[in-house]
Motif scaffolding. Structure first.
Motif, short mmCIF file in Angstrom:
data_model
loop_
_atom_site.label_atom_id
_atom_site.label_comp_id
_atom_site.label_asym_id
_atom_site.label_seq_id
_atom_site.Cartn_x
_atom_site.Cartn_y
_atom_site.Cartn_z
N ALA A 166 0.82 -1.22 0.00
CA ALA A 166 0.00 0.00 0.00
C ALA A 166 0.85 1.27 0.00
O ALA A 166 0.44 2.31 0.50
N LYS A 167 2.06 1.19 -0.60
CA LYS A 167 2.94 2.36 -0.71
C LYS A 167 2.77 2.93 -2.12
O LYS A 167 3.63 2.78 -2.99
N PHE A 168 1.62 3.59 -2.31
CA PHE A 168 1.23 3.99 -3.65
C PHE A 168 2.05 5.16 -4.19
O PHE A 168 2.31 5.25 -5.39
N GLU A 169 2.43 6.09 -3.33
CA GLU A 169 3.27 7.21 -3.77
C GLU A 169 4.61 6.70 -4.30
O GLU A 169 5.09 7.14 -5.34
N GLU A 170 5.20 5.77 -3.56
CA GLU A 170 6.48 5.22 -3.96
C GLU A 170 6.36 4.47 -5.30
O GLU A 170 7.17 4.65 -6.21
N GLY A 171 5.32 3.63 -5.39
CA GLY A 171 5.10 2.89 -6.64
C GLY A 171 4.89 3.83 -7.81
O GLY A 171 5.44 3.61 -8.90
N LEU A 172 4.12 4.89 -7.60
CA LEU A 172 3.87 5.87 -8.65
C LEU A 172 5.18 6.48 -9.15
O LEU A 172 5.43 6.57 -10.36
N SER A 173 6.02 6.89 -8.22
CA SER A 173 7.28 7.51 -8.59
C SER A 173 8.19 6.54 -9.34
O SER A 173 8.80 6.89 -10.37
N TYR A 174 8.29 5.31 -8.86
CA TYR A 174 9.13 4.31 -9.51
C TYR A 174 8.65 4.03 -10.94
O TYR A 174 9.46 3.92 -11.87
N PHE A 175 7.33 3.87 -11.13
CA PHE A 175 6.83 3.53 -12.45
C PHE A 175 6.97 4.70 -13.43
O PHE A 175 7.12 4.48 -14.64
N ARG A 176 6.93 5.92 -12.92
CA ARG A 176 7.19 7.06 -13.80
C ARG A 176 8.64 7.03 -14.32
O ARG A 176 8.90 7.31 -15.48
N ILE A 177 9.56 6.68 -13.42
CA ILE A 177 10.96 6.55 -13.84
C ILE A 177 11.11 5.43 -14.87
O ILE A 177 11.74 5.60 -15.92
N LEU A 178 10.50 4.28 -14.57
CA LEU A 178 10.62 3.13 -15.47
C LEU A 178 9.97 3.39 -16.82
O LEU A 178 10.49 2.96 -17.86
N LYS A 179 8.85 4.10 -16.83
CA LYS A 179 8.20 4.43 -18.10
C LYS A 179 9.15 5.18 -19.03
O LYS A 179 9.28 4.86 -20.21
N THR A 180 9.85 6.17 -18.47
CA THR A 180 10.80 6.94 -19.27
C THR A 180 11.93 6.04 -19.78
O THR A 180 12.34 6.14 -20.95
N GLU A 181 12.43 5.15 -18.93
CA GLU A 181 13.54 4.29 -19.33
C GLU A 181 13.11 3.28 -20.39
O GLU A 181 13.85 3.00 -21.34
N TYR A 182 11.91 2.73 -20.26
CA TYR A 182 11.43 1.79 -21.27
C TYR A 182 11.14 2.50 -22.60
O TYR A 182 11.31 1.92 -23.69
N GLU A 183 10.68 3.76 -22.53
CA GLU A 183 10.45 4.54 -23.75
C GLU A 183 11.77 4.74 -24.50
O GLU A 183 11.82 4.66 -25.73
N THR A 184 12.83 4.98 -23.74
CA THR A 184 14.14 5.22 -24.35
C THR A 184 14.61 4.03 -25.18
O THR A 184 15.19 4.18 -26.25
#
Length: 480
Positions: free
Chosen positions: A30-48
């Motif tokens: 239930a650490k949704f803020e942390e998950g949100l931040s991590y997935f935003r980082i990963l989204k950028t890296e996978y886009e690259t």
């Protein structure tokens, strides 16, 4: 905020897939803020690396975390990109998730008919895919919408479906799904004044494994018990339960439970003759009504926007979800056209790349959530000082790009721009953070091949010069 241990665990993982699994684990905690931040980082890296199936997965988890956090506006802003990615790279499961998010948005802005329709579509798709977990979640959410609009007949019909799903596959039961089932059934029976059926539901709820660890569900339960005791005329017991629920929910202002708690507290205190307490809660109730009215104005605006079909809102596919400025896709499509037009008219054009200094150390020291805030704040600062004829976009991570039309005194212009942007600060709940930026500028006149990619490469070289020279600097390509 992320703990230092969590921070180190994520940053030191060797592969993107390991980081992806770690980010997913935040949901179970239930650490949704942390998950949100991590997935935003990963989204950028996978886009690259153009791994679009994973970009789509990251978008889904971003939406899920925003839904869990109740951040409806941000969730809505991600919908066009998510839908576009579903069409290009997705499957039926992605479409199912999209319907769930659209249902949540619709319910949050008071568009219950749309919410019901989206949940019904999602339920049909979940059945087709034999996705029993999402089938159950959609049933419970649909039931909650029916209760919200006081359609208790349909809500009770859904209860029967949920019970049948539990009996057919007991493995799909979770603490939260069982709690939701009993709490929704309590609400229906209380509304129908079937008081004699309530106590067995209380006993069933209290016997759910690990239910005592779920504070939010416990608060809902106290609310139901308070209503039950009011119906029985046991006002002292009602006050005990309702005030415990009020203490918890006042921090979240969740609807419709806060309104329900306040109404029942007023009734209970009036019936015990404590008119002073009743007046206190009546004032809180009236304030809540005013706040709800103000919120309704905002929600009506969102609702009007939402009524436009998402297919006609293609421009939102080009908006960065974190900062609300144009994204890399926008830059690569429309920036290339601007460069082409400048070449055709023999006009010069400048490309500026901006990067936050020591951004990794910001994440290491304060956490990725503060890092997200830094990126958002930089976007705000730049947006406030740029004229309309510039194209401003988030390029990747903490990097932003500005395309600037020909300037008569370019060096002076960019020095002024740099001085307006660097040394910006922003406030979090716990600290004030001051940051600097480095900037690199190149022009079309510097390019042998006059195209956007070349221009970006030269601006990046100028940015590297700023970083290598000491940071908090502006460098123009070709200037030593």
């Amino acid at each position: 905020m992320l703990t230092q241990i969590q921070q180190l665990e994520f940053d030191t993982l060797a592969t993107l897939e390991e980081k992806f699994e770690y980010a997913k684990s935040m949901h179970a905690l239930a650490k949704f803020e942390e998950g949100l931040s991590y997935f935003r980082i990963l989204k950028t890296e996978y886009e690259t690396i153009q791994q679009f199936d994973r970009v789509l997965d990251c978008l889904g988890w971003i939406c899920q975390n925003l839904a869990n956090l109740g951040r409806v506006k941000e969730l809505y802003n991600y919908m066009p990109e998510y839908k576009s990615m579903c069409n290009e790279h997705g499957n039926e499961l992605n479409q199912l998730k999209l319907n769930v998010y659209l249902a949540f948005i619709s319910s949050s802005i008071g568009d219950e008919p749309s919410a019901i329709s989206y949940y019904q579509d999602a339920i049909t798709m979940a059945k087709k895919l034999n996705d029993t977990k999402r089938y159950l979640i959609c049933l419970l959410n649909l039931q909650a919408v029916y209760i919200l609009i006081k359609d208790f007949e349909h809500a009770y019909d859904v209860s029967i479906e949920v019970k049948q799903a539990f009996e057919k596959d007991p493995e799909i039961k979770t603490t939260m799904s069982e709690a939701a089932y009993y709490l929704n059934l309590m609400a229906i029976q209380l509304e129908w004044k079937q008081i004699n059926t309530i106590e067995p539901l209380f006993e069933a709820f209290e016997s759910i494994p690990a239910i005592d660890k779920h504070k939010r569900e416990q608060m809902y339960y106290q609310c139901m018990k308070g209503r039950y005791f009011n119906e029985l005329g046991h006002y002292s017991e009602a006050i005990t339960e309702l005030e415990a629920a009020f203490t918890f929910i006042i921090k979240t202002e969740e609807e419709p439970f806060l309104t329900m708690i306040l109404e029942n507290l007023i009734t209970a205190h009036e019936n015990t003759g404590n008119y002073q307490a009743a007046l206190q809660y009546a004032k809180a109730f009236n304030k809540k009504l005013l706040d709800t009215q103000k919120k309704r104005v905002t929600n009506e605006t969102i609702k009007v926007i939402k009524e436009i079909d998402l297919d006609s809102m293609k421009q939102l596919v080009y908006v960065d979800g974190l900062t609300s400025v144009p994204n890399r896709r926008h830059l690569e499509k429309f920036g290339a056209k601007l460069v082409e037009e400048a070449c055709q008219t023999n006009q010069n054009m400048y490309c500026t790349i901006i990067d936050i200094d020591h951004f990794k150390s910001i994440n290491d020291r304060f956490g990725h959530i503060v890092g997200d805030l830094a990126i958002q704040q930089l976007a705000n600062v730049v947006s406030d000082v740029l004229p309309e004829d510039c194209l401003f976009a988030r390029y990747a991570g903490d990097e932003f790009v500005i395309l600037v039309p020909q300037q008569p005194n370019a060096e002076h212009y960019f020095q002024q721009l740099f001085s307006h942007i660097t040394n910006f600060e922003f406030q979090t709940a716990e600290m004030c953070v001051r940051l600097t930026i480095s900037m690199g500028v190149a022009s079309l006149n510097d390019c042998e091949v006059k195209e956007l990619l070349t221009l970006l490469d030269l601006a990046d070289q100028a940015l590297y010069q700023s970083k290598n020279t000491g940071r908090n600097l502006l460098s123009l390509y070709g200037n030593d």
